[in-house]
Write an enzyme that holds these catalytic residues in place. Structure first.
Site, PDB file in Angstrom:
ATOM      1  N   THR A 146       0.845  -1.201   0.000  1.00 44.45           N
ATOM      2  CA  THR A 146       0.000   0.000   0.000  1.00 44.45           C
ATOM      3  C   THR A 146       0.874   1.241   0.000  1.00 44.45           C
ATOM      4  O   THR A 146       2.032   1.194   0.410  1.00 44.45           O
ATOM      5  CB  THR A 146      -0.934   0.021   1.230  1.00 44.45           C
ATOM      6  N   PRO A 194      -0.433   5.360   4.494  1.00 39.54           N
ATOM      7  CA  PRO A 194       0.029   5.093   5.856  1.00 39.54           C
ATOM      8  C   PRO A 194      -1.109   4.863   6.852  1.00 39.54           C
ATOM      9  O   PRO A 194      -0.946   4.102   7.815  1.00 39.54           O
ATOM     10  CB  PRO A 194       0.802   6.363   6.242  1.00 39.54           C
ATOM     11  N   ASP A 241      -8.635  -2.597  -1.336  1.00 40.35           N
ATOM     12  CA  ASP A 241      -9.182  -1.417  -1.987  1.00 40.35           C
ATOM     13  C   ASP A 241     -10.444  -1.018  -1.244  1.00 40.35           C
ATOM     14  O   ASP A 241     -11.293  -1.856  -0.964  1.00 40.35           O
ATOM     15  CB  ASP A 241      -9.504  -1.709  -3.457  1.00 40.35           C
ATOM     16  N   PHE A 250     -11.634  10.312   4.556  1.00 39.96           N
ATOM     17  CA  PHE A 250     -12.981  10.828   4.809  1.00 39.96           C
ATOM     18  C   PHE A 250     -13.464  10.636   6.248  1.00 39.96           C
ATOM     19  O   PHE A 250     -14.623  10.912   6.548  1.00 39.96           O
ATOM     20  CB  PHE A 250     -13.977  10.155   3.840  1.00 39.96           C
TER      21      PHE A 250
HETATM   22  P1  ITT Z   1      -3.298   2.016  -1.861  1.00 41.43           P
HETATM   23  O1  ITT Z   1      -4.118   1.762  -3.091  1.00 41.43           O
HETATM   24  O2  ITT Z   1      -1.874   2.314  -2.154  1.00 41.43           O
HETATM   25  O3  ITT Z   1      -3.465   0.940  -0.830  1.00 41.43           O
HETATM   26  P2  ITT Z   1      -5.086   4.282  -1.520  1.00 41.43           P
HETATM   27  O4  ITT Z   1      -5.155   5.422  -0.548  1.00 41.43           O
HETATM   28  O5  ITT Z   1      -5.066   4.632  -2.993  1.00 41.43           O
HETATM   29  O6  ITT Z   1      -3.842   3.357  -1.135  1.00 41.43           O
HETATM   30  P3  ITT Z   1      -7.627   3.059  -1.902  1.00 41.43           P
HETATM   31  O7  ITT Z   1      -7.488   2.965  -3.386  1.00 41.43           O
HETATM   32  O8  ITT Z   1      -8.200   1.892  -1.174  1.00 41.43           O
HETATM   33  O9  ITT Z   1      -6.246   3.315  -1.183  1.00 41.43           O
HETATM   34  O10 ITT Z   1      -8.380   4.410  -1.670  1.00 41.43           O
HETATM   35  C1  ITT Z   1      -9.226   4.565  -0.680  1.00 41.43           C
HETATM   36  C2  ITT Z   1      -9.413   6.029  -0.416  1.00 41.43           C
HETATM   37  O11 ITT Z   1     -10.678   6.102   0.240  1.00 41.43           O
HETATM   38  C3  ITT Z   1      -8.375   6.541   0.556  1.00 41.43           C
HETATM   39  O12 ITT Z   1      -7.347   7.249  -0.088  1.00 41.43           O
HETATM   40  C4  ITT Z   1      -9.192   7.433   1.487  1.00 41.43           C
HETATM   41  O13 ITT Z   1      -9.299   8.730   0.974  1.00 41.43           O
HETATM   42  C5  ITT Z   1     -10.555   6.774   1.443  1.00 41.43           C
HETATM   43  N1  ITT Z   1     -10.672   5.803   2.536  1.00 41.43           N
HETATM   44  C6  ITT Z   1     -10.525   4.458   2.509  1.00 41.43           C
HETATM   45  N2  ITT Z   1     -10.681   3.908   3.707  1.00 41.43           N
HETATM   46  C7  ITT Z   1     -10.936   4.928   4.529  1.00 41.43           C
HETATM   47  C8  ITT Z   1     -11.177   5.019   5.899  1.00 41.43           C
HETATM   48  O14 ITT Z   1     -11.152   3.950   6.696  1.00 41.43           O
HETATM   49  N3  ITT Z   1     -11.407   6.216   6.407  1.00 41.43           N
HETATM   50  C9  ITT Z   1     -11.427   7.309   5.630  1.00 41.43           C
HETATM   51  N4  ITT Z   1     -11.195   7.324   4.337  1.00 41.43           N
HETATM   52  C10 ITT Z   1     -10.943   6.131   3.782  1.00 41.43           C
END
Ligand code: ITT
Length: 183
Positions: free
Chosen positions: A7, A10, A64, A140
């Site tokens: 990932t 962080p 994801d 979020f």
């Molecule tokens: P990786 O793909 O490198 O793991 P990413 O941040 O791009 O990291 P995602 O594609 O899963 O990960 O994107 C999810 C986004 O949705 C993340 O960047 C946050 O803005 C939001 N998100 C996901 N889980 C969340 C949570 O538990 N609380 C708040 N926002 C969240």
């Protein structure tokens, strides 16, 4: 046992590490940007992420996640990370000024060991707050209030969030597979 979590996020790493430690797993992070194909399904994205780390050995984990708001046609959904990076939180609050505030966070985790893969899901229903509140968590979290609570995820401790969150639910399924494999 060791699990490699791939990932760039962080916040995700911190949460997954704490959630899987309950199952005796040690999370080793690997920071690698993964492909996010154009698709409206987290499942498709999780599969593409796992396919992109086929060079890694041992237990490999990707996930994801996204925030889906039905009154916005599911937006930001699979585009959550881009939308958060570009917009932040305010435009979502503005868009919801006169729309229903129901929302759901979803996670699809992809786990692989050797030739075996598992896909585990987790969901958390809730609503979007009228303003951002709290300083914990990431993304979020300041605008999402899980069902049954008055606080946003960002106003909760990481442990409290994990009990009800999309990621907590998906990771408990991951943890059960890891724990079962040790028997
Ligand atoms: P990786 O793909 O490198 O793991 P990413 O941040 O791009 O990291 P995602 O594609 O899963 O990960 O994107 C999810 C986004 O949705 C993340 O960047 C946050 O803005 C939001 N998100 C996901 N889980 C969340 C949570 O538990 N609380 C708040 N926002 C969240």
């Amino acid at each position: 046992m060791d699990v490699t979590l791939v990932t760039t996020n962080p916040g995700k790493l911190r949460e997954v590490r704490a959630l899987l430690s309950e199952f005796g797993a040690v999370v080793r992070p690997l920071r690698r940007a993964l492909p996010e194909p154009q698709s409206d399904s987290l499942d498709v994205v999780a599969r593409a992420k796992l396919a992109a780390v086929s060079d890694l050995r041992g237990w490999v984990l990707v996930e994801d996640s996204g925030l889906f708001i039905p009154s916005l046609g599911g937006f930001p959904g699979v585009y959550s990370s881009h939308i958060y990076a570009i917009w932040g939180l305010d435009p979502i609050l503005e868009l919801l000024a006169r729309r229903p505030r129901a929302a759901v966070f979803r996670t699809v985790a992809g786990l692989r060991r050797g030739r075996t893969t598992w896909y585990l899901t987790g969901e958390c229903d809730g609503t979007i707050a009228t303003s951002a509140r709290g300083s914990g968590g990431f993304g979020f979290d300041p605008i999402f209030i899980p069902k049954g609570s008055r606080r946003t995820f960002a106003e909760m401790s990481e442990t409290e969030k994990g009990v009800v969150s999309h990621r907590g639910r998906a990771m408990r399924s991951v943890g059960e597979i890891l724990a079962e494999s040790k028997k």
